[in-house]
Design an enzyme around this catalytic site. Structure first.
Site, mmCIF file in Angstrom:
data_model
loop_
_atom_site.group_PDB
_atom_site.id
_atom_site.type_symbol
_atom_site.label_atom_id
_atom_site.label_comp_id
_atom_site.label_asym_id
_atom_site.label_seq_id
_atom_site.Cartn_x
_atom_site.Cartn_y
_atom_site.Cartn_z
ATOM 1 N N ASP A 75 -45.672 -7.755 29.198
ATOM 2 C CA ASP A 75 -46.569 -7.994 30.528
ATOM 3 C C ASP A 75 -45.377 -8.330 31.804
ATOM 4 O OD1 ASP A 75 -43.885 -9.980 30.140
ATOM 5 O OD2 ASP A 75 -45.656 -12.328 29.648
ATOM 6 N N SER A 76 -44.386 -7.498 31.390
ATOM 7 C CA SER A 76 -43.008 -7.129 31.890
ATOM 8 C C SER A 76 -42.978 -6.638 33.143
ATOM 9 C CB SER A 76 -41.584 -6.955 31.029
ATOM 10 O OG SER A 76 -42.247 -5.933 30.615
ATOM 11 N N ASP A 114 -49.227 -6.909 25.194
ATOM 12 C CA ASP A 114 -48.790 -8.457 25.329
ATOM 13 C C ASP A 114 -50.047 -9.647 25.964
ATOM 14 O OD1 ASP A 114 -47.268 -10.152 25.144
ATOM 15 O OD2 ASP A 114 -45.117 -8.847 26.702
ATOM 16 N N LYS A 144 -48.854 -9.031 21.250
ATOM 17 C CA LYS A 144 -48.271 -9.870 21.030
ATOM 18 C C LYS A 144 -48.691 -10.712 22.113
ATOM 19 C CE LYS A 144 -43.772 -9.064 23.902
ATOM 20 N NZ LYS A 144 -43.997 -10.484 24.175
ATOM 21 N N GLU A 146 -46.613 -14.864 23.277
ATOM 22 C CA GLU A 146 -45.571 -16.052 23.050
ATOM 23 C C GLU A 146 -45.570 -17.017 22.164
ATOM 24 O OE1 GLU A 146 -43.588 -16.377 26.882
ATOM 25 O OE2 GLU A 146 -43.306 -14.272 26.895
ATOM 26 N N GLU A 212 -36.692 -13.363 20.882
ATOM 27 C CA GLU A 212 -35.076 -12.549 22.731
ATOM 28 C C GLU A 212 -34.757 -13.865 23.147
ATOM 29 O OE1 GLU A 212 -38.513 -11.731 25.772
ATOM 30 O OE2 GLU A 212 -36.571 -11.671 26.972
HETATM 31 O O1 KIV Z 1 -42.877 -8.422 28.428
HETATM 32 C C1 KIV Z 1 -41.931 -7.508 27.768
HETATM 33 O O2 KIV Z 1 -41.447 -6.720 28.364
HETATM 34 C C2 KIV Z 1 -41.413 -7.923 26.594
HETATM 35 C C3 KIV Z 1 -40.078 -7.894 25.507
HETATM 36 C C4 KIV Z 1 -38.794 -8.426 26.525
HETATM 37 C C5 KIV Z 1 -39.698 -8.021 24.696
HETATM 38 O O3 KIV Z 1 -41.931 -8.942 26.296
#
Ligand code: KIV
Length: 296
Positions: A75-76, A114, A144, A146, A212
């Site tokens: 999600d970055s 994510d 993924k 959180e 993290e």
């Molecule tokens: O979204 C992302 O890039 C992440 C990384 C920091 C692991 O979750």
């Protein structure tokens, strides 16, 4: 020998050995296609593996060719691709084309998508619905999420639906405001809670943990306590895998970097110099030269 067999259904599916055994090439990761089971085998064999973020077809092609085992469509992308102020605002709809681009390009890497903020918290059913879109429309191989021990039912529902789950613990950027900003986790009493979350999420069926910005002794303790691989980012070296955001690792982004970032290239300067040289050539008439023209 490659740890890959042909699928009875004519796809690329592999049937890896049940236990961690190095193949004749010397690594359990010498496979045509990385599956979640290979990451588990890597941990059992004491091998480490690498993960990078990727949000487009060209970087996915390069990272896949470089042998990066896991590509994360994080999600970055909200801040690194779409220019949002944080990772909180990106949606499933915005991420889907990026997931599709990466999974279409990846030949060997495992592609993990994510779940963005707002796409899973409400219920296990909401998590399954969002994850199904990433797998079905985006072609992701795993998701993924959180998570804390509050999310064990979400993980169980995803696993029951056939969706491999990487549970992201420690500093979780989507909870930035609840955590009081970008802070190292695992300090003081919170270390015990983190270990409990890791155990609960493993028990719920996650195939992997991502931890993290956490005290490295706590991350190491978690890696030892669980049978699944643990991937670290700012969590020290005593874990099975490492992940970095590619624009940080290869210097496309400028500005203050987190302490845990190692920069392997300086793409910002390379692109800046290239763009300046191009502009200069255009203004002086040096480009296009005769070899770039169609004269007949
Ligand atoms: O979204 C992302 O890039 C992440 C990384 C920091 C692991 O979750």
């Amino acid at each position: 020998m490659l740890n890959e067999e042909s699928s009875p259904y004519g796809s690329q599916a592999s049937a890896p050995a049940a236990s961690a055994q190095q193949n004749s090439a010397g690594s359990v990761l010498d496979v045509k296609k990385v599956r979640t089971v290979h990451l588990r085998q890597a941990k059992e064999a004491g091998e480490k593996f690498a993960m990078l973020t990727s949000y487009d077809t060209l970087t996915a092609t390069i990272f896949d060719r470089a042998g990066i085992e896991v590509l994360l469509v994080g999600d970055s992308a909200g801040s690194n691709v779409l220019g949002h102020d944080s990772t909180l605002t990106i949606t499933v709809d915005e991420m889907l084309p990026l997931v599709k681009a990466v999974s279409s390009a990846a030949q060997r890497s495992l592609v993990v998508a994510d779940l963005p903020f707002g796409s899973y918290e409400q219920s296990p059913q909401q998590a399954v619905a969002s994850a199904v879109r990433f797998m079905k429309e985006g072609g992701a191989h795993a998701i993924k999420m959180e998570a804390t021990s509050y999310h064990t039912e979400h993980v169980k529902a995803l696993v029951a639906a056939g969706i491999p789950v990487m549970a992201h613990i420690g500093f979780t950027p989507q909870s930035e405001h609840a955590l009081g900003g970008y802070r190292v986790q695992g300090r003081g009493d919170s270390g015990e809670a983190l270990i409990e979350s890791a155990l609960a999420l493993t028990e719920a069926g996650a195939f992997c943990l991502l931890i993290e910005m956490t005290r490295s002794d706590i991350a190491a303790q978690i890696d030892r306590a669980v049978h699944i691989p643990v991937i670290g980012i700012g969590a020290g070296s005593d874990v099975t895998g490492q992940v970095l955001v590619w624009q940080d690792a290869f210097g496309l982004r400028q500005g203050k970097m987190a302490r845990f970032v190692k920069q392997y290239a300086n793409l910002y300067d390379t692109l800046l110099e290239g763009a300046q040289a191009y502009r200069q050539d255009v203004r002086s008439g040096a480009y296009p030269a005769p070899e770039h023209r169609f004269d007949q």
